[in-house]
Scaffold this active site. Structure first.
Site, PDB file in Angstrom:
ATOM      1  N   GLU A  77       4.716   3.980  -0.367  1.00 51.69           N
ATOM      2  CA  GLU A  77       4.426   5.396   0.173  1.00 51.69           C
ATOM      3  C   GLU A  77       5.625   5.676   1.246  1.00 51.69           C
ATOM      4  O   GLU A  77       5.746   4.979   1.948  1.00 51.69           O
ATOM      5  CB  GLU A  77       3.124   5.631   0.809  1.00 51.69           C
ATOM      6  CG  GLU A  77       2.166   5.332  -0.245  1.00 51.69           C
ATOM      7  CD  GLU A  77       2.024   6.331  -1.716  1.00 51.69           C
ATOM      8  OE1 GLU A  77       2.745   7.209  -1.541  1.00 51.69           O
ATOM      9  OE2 GLU A  77       1.494   5.777  -2.675  1.00 51.69           O
ATOM     10  N   CYS A 140      -6.542   6.432   1.356  1.00 54.03           N
ATOM     11  CA  CYS A 140      -5.300   5.934   1.314  1.00 54.03           C
ATOM     12  C   CYS A 140      -4.317   6.764   2.262  1.00 54.03           C
ATOM     13  O   CYS A 140      -3.589   6.147   3.125  1.00 54.03           O
ATOM     14  CB  CYS A 140      -4.712   5.458   0.100  1.00 54.03           C
ATOM     15  SG  CYS A 140      -5.666   4.395  -0.879  1.00 54.03           S
ATOM     16  N   HIS A 164       0.460   1.108  -1.938  1.00 52.87           N
ATOM     17  CA  HIS A 164      -0.616   1.031  -2.913  1.00 52.87           C
ATOM     18  C   HIS A 164      -0.696  -0.101  -3.841  1.00 52.87           C
ATOM     19  O   HIS A 164       0.453  -0.724  -4.262  1.00 52.87           O
ATOM     20  CB  HIS A 164      -0.450   2.191  -3.731  1.00 52.87           C
ATOM     21  CG  HIS A 164      -1.447   3.289  -3.365  1.00 52.87           C
ATOM     22  ND1 HIS A 164      -1.051   4.646  -2.697  1.00 52.87           N
ATOM     23  CD2 HIS A 164      -2.804   3.517  -3.320  1.00 52.87           C
ATOM     24  CE1 HIS A 164      -2.175   5.513  -2.425  1.00 52.87           C
ATOM     25  NE2 HIS A 164      -3.128   4.743  -2.605  1.00 52.87           N
TER      26      HIS A 164
END
Length: 222
Positions: A77, A140, A164
């Site tokens: 991310e 998340c 992830h």
């Protein structure tokens, strides 16, 4: 270094990210001092637990991970946004809608990991990976933003980011047409991320996965 994952939640009897992190804990990268911890799947409590672990371990680097059931590969991310907008409840039944994570915080934070370099390193290790620009709006993203806000406000010496992990094959078998990745493969990807992020804080100026320097992992193994 601190590596985290969230406890199982919803209909899941396990959490794919935690399964991968457990394997990393059993066989950590050589030369790295690593702590692996599980965070609660609860809005607010997860960030408080993360802060407690940062204070306890005093790491130089934090890699938080989460289960990405719709993700076909390891996704690193790049951005976390200041928004909780849960499609379902957490493990205490909380379901915040259109709520800021930190009312006094900025709209978004960029990861302080070398995200492109890490993505390329995972790809060069032969593991599917991609750079992501959204961590969603559930736990998340909540943890990714919470980590970045802790770094910005309390722990400026830290670097950190979020990764992830896809479903395990067992999880995918219980759901129609969902992608999956073996826990051992996901664990190796996390080891690559940890080694790469601990070796450099410079990100490559390249289209991720298409060009760029040799991964830091391959350089270390020579």
């Amino acid at each position: 270094m601190l590596l985290t994952a969230v406890e199982p939640f919803g209909r899941n009897s396990l959490n794919s990210a935690w399964e991968a992190c457990r394997l990393v804990a059993e066989d950590p990268p050589s030369g790295l001092e690593l702590e692996v911890v599980q965070l609660p799947c609860v809005f607010g409590d997860s960030i408080a637990a993360l802060r407690k672990e940062i204070l306890r371990t005093d790491p130089e680097l934090v890699v938080a991970t989460g289960q990405g059931g719709s993700r076909p590969d390891i996704t690193i991310e790049r951005v976390a946004i200041n928004l909780d907008d849960a499609q379902g409840p957490d493990n205490k039944g909380n379901q915040p809608i259109d709520s800021p994570i930190a009312p006094d915080g900025p709209a978004a934070y960029f990861s302080s990991l070398p995200v492109k370099t890490c993505t390329t390193a995972v790809l060069e290790a032969g593991i599917p990976a991609s750079l992501s620009h959204t961590a969603g709006t559930f736990l998340c993203n909540h943890i990714a933003y919470g980590l970045a806000h802790l770094i910005a406000t309390e722990f400026p010496h830290l670097r950190g980011g979020f990764v992830h992990v896809p479903f395990t094959p067992a999880q995918a078998a219980d759901r129609e047409r969902r992608p999956s990745m073996a826990s051992a493969t996901a664990a190796e990807a996390l080891r690559v991320v940890l080694i790469t992020a601990s070796t450099t804080d410079r990100d490559e100026d390249a289209v991720t996965g298409r060009s760029g320097p040799k991964s830091w992992l391959s350089r270390l193994r020579k």
